[in-house]
Design a protein around this motif. Structure first.
Motif, PDB file in Angstrom:
ATOM      1  N   GLU A  36      -2.657  -7.347  12.506  1.00  0.00           N
ATOM      2  CA  GLU A  36      -3.105  -7.683  11.153  1.00  0.00           C
ATOM      3  C   GLU A  36      -2.309  -6.821  10.179  1.00  0.00           C
ATOM      4  OE1 GLU A  36      -5.267  -9.786   8.353  1.00  0.00           O
ATOM      5  OE2 GLU A  36      -5.388 -10.082  10.515  1.00  0.00           O
ATOM      6  N   GLU A  37      -1.597  -7.483   9.264  1.00  0.00           N
ATOM      7  CA  GLU A  37      -0.848  -6.770   8.240  1.00  0.00           C
ATOM      8  C   GLU A  37      -1.743  -6.581   7.023  1.00  0.00           C
ATOM      9  OE1 GLU A  37       3.572  -7.374   7.222  1.00  0.00           O
ATOM     10  OE2 GLU A  37       2.502  -8.453   5.631  1.00  0.00           O
ATOM     11  N   LYS A  65       3.353  -1.973   2.890  1.00  0.00           N
ATOM     12  CA  LYS A  65       2.524  -2.691   3.862  1.00  0.00           C
ATOM     13  C   LYS A  65       2.425  -1.879   5.144  1.00  0.00           C
ATOM     14  CE  LYS A  65       3.376  -7.339   2.185  1.00  0.00           C
ATOM     15  NZ  LYS A  65       2.070  -7.580   1.639  1.00  0.00           N
ATOM     16  N   ASP A  66       1.388  -2.180   5.912  1.00  0.00           N
ATOM     17  CA  ASP A  66       1.232  -1.561   7.217  1.00  0.00           C
ATOM     18  C   ASP A  66       0.607  -2.597   8.136  1.00  0.00           C
ATOM     19  OD1 ASP A  66       1.426   0.348   9.210  1.00  0.00           O
ATOM     20  OD2 ASP A  66       0.358   1.885   8.093  1.00  0.00           O
ATOM     21  N   LEU A  94     -12.393   8.192   6.643  1.00  0.00           N
ATOM     22  CA  LEU A  94     -12.435   8.142   5.190  1.00  0.00           C
ATOM     23  C   LEU A  94     -12.116   6.750   4.694  1.00  0.00           C
ATOM     24  CD1 LEU A  94     -11.075  10.742   2.788  1.00  0.00           C
ATOM     25  CD2 LEU A  94     -10.036   8.488   2.677  1.00  0.00           C
ATOM     26  N   ILE A  95     -12.806   6.329   3.636  1.00  0.00           N
ATOM     27  CA  ILE A  95     -12.431   5.107   2.934  1.00  0.00           C
ATOM     28  C   ILE A  95     -11.914   5.496   1.555  1.00  0.00           C
ATOM     29  CG2 ILE A  95     -14.842   4.669   2.278  1.00  0.00           C
ATOM     30  CD1 ILE A  95     -14.015   1.650   2.056  1.00  0.00           C
ATOM     31  N   ALA A  96     -10.707   5.042   1.262  1.00  0.00           N
ATOM     32  CA  ALA A  96     -10.100   5.259  -0.048  1.00  0.00           C
ATOM     33  C   ALA A  96     -10.026   3.892  -0.739  1.00  0.00           C
ATOM     34  CB  ALA A  96      -8.740   5.916   0.103  1.00  0.00           C
ATOM     35  N   THR A  97      -8.922   3.195  -0.580  1.00  0.00           N
ATOM     36  CA  THR A  97      -8.776   1.882  -1.231  1.00  0.00           C
ATOM     37  C   THR A  97      -9.389   0.751  -0.411  1.00  0.00           C
ATOM     38  OG1 THR A  97      -6.618   1.464  -0.235  1.00  0.00           O
ATOM     39  CG2 THR A  97      -6.646   2.608  -2.367  1.00  0.00           C
ATOM     40  N   GLY A  98      -9.694   1.005   0.857  1.00  0.00           N
ATOM     41  CA  GLY A  98     -10.338   0.002   1.698  1.00  0.00           C
ATOM     42  C   GLY A  98      -9.403  -0.923   2.450  1.00  0.00           C
ATOM     43  N   GLY A  99      -8.104  -0.783   2.259  1.00  0.00           N
ATOM     44  CA  GLY A  99      -7.154  -1.692   2.897  1.00  0.00           C
ATOM     45  C   GLY A  99      -7.211  -1.677   4.412  1.00  0.00           C
ATOM     46  N   THR A 100      -7.289  -0.502   4.997  1.00  0.00           N
ATOM     47  CA  THR A 100      -7.302  -0.402   6.459  1.00  0.00           C
ATOM     48  C   THR A 100      -8.596  -0.976   7.026  1.00  0.00           C
ATOM     49  OG1 THR A 100      -6.008   1.619   6.216  1.00  0.00           O
ATOM     50  CG2 THR A 100      -6.878   1.153   8.389  1.00  0.00           C
TER      51      THR A 100
END
Length: 181
Positions: A101-102, A109-110, A131-137
């Motif tokens: 999943e990108e 991007k990761d 940790l949650i920062a921007t939530g992307g992961t």
């Protein structure tokens, strides 16, 4: 740091064991260093116990840990609640067949990957990270699991940085955090 449940003395112990490092990895960032939490055996145990208390009896069969610090918290929680642990890794770290999943980061991007067959449709999962920062992961982890028919019950993190609005990106997916920074 403000605690989500300030009545529980374990929250204060956990919060005080997390070291804040200014300007790491770059100027303007206040890095939340959990390595000091891991050195404090009482605070580390309290962290695991709080998650186990929340998830025991919720019929969770999968604890999916996000590389790398989700690997620290996920396995002891999984063992305590009778679930399997599934690592969600960076590209080319898992042997064998994987699904990917990108996701977008503020600077590019990761990708995260999971072994094909690690989970089955219909299983109930907890996604864990430090940790949650921007939530992307976390969003990528949810998407990866849901693509193969897993129901993500909740996401859990030790720390939330609310000013980065990661919780909002999760939309309707519940998020449980111990410390709000």
């Amino acid at each position: 740091m403000a605690a989500q449940d300030e009545k529980d003395p374990r929250i204060a112990r956990i919060s005080s064991s997390i070291r804040i490092i200014p300007d790491f990895p770059k100027k303007g960032i206040l890095f939340q260093d959990i390595t000091t939490l891991l050195l404090d055996t009482k605070a580390f145990k309290d962290t695991i116990d709080l998650f186990v208390d929340r998830y025991k009896g919720k019929n969770i069969s999968v604890v999916a840990g996000i590389e790398a610090r989700g690997f620290i918290f996920g396995p002891p929680i999984a063992l305590a609640i009778g679930a399997k642990f599934v690592p969600l890794r960076k590209p080319k770290k898992l042997p064998g067949e994987v699904i990917s999943e990108e996701y977008s980061l503020e600077y590019g991007k990761d990708v995260i990957e999971m072994h094909v067959g690690a989970v089955q449709a219909g299983e109930r999962a907890l996604v864990i990270d430090d940790l949650i920062a921007t939530g992307g992961t976390l969003c990528a982890a949810i998407s990866l699991l849901e693509r193969v028919g897993v129901h993500v019950v909740e996401c859990a993190c030790v720390i939330e940085l609310p000013e980065l609005k990661g919780r909002e990106r999760l939309e309707d997916k519940p998020l449980f955090v111990l410390i709000s920074g």
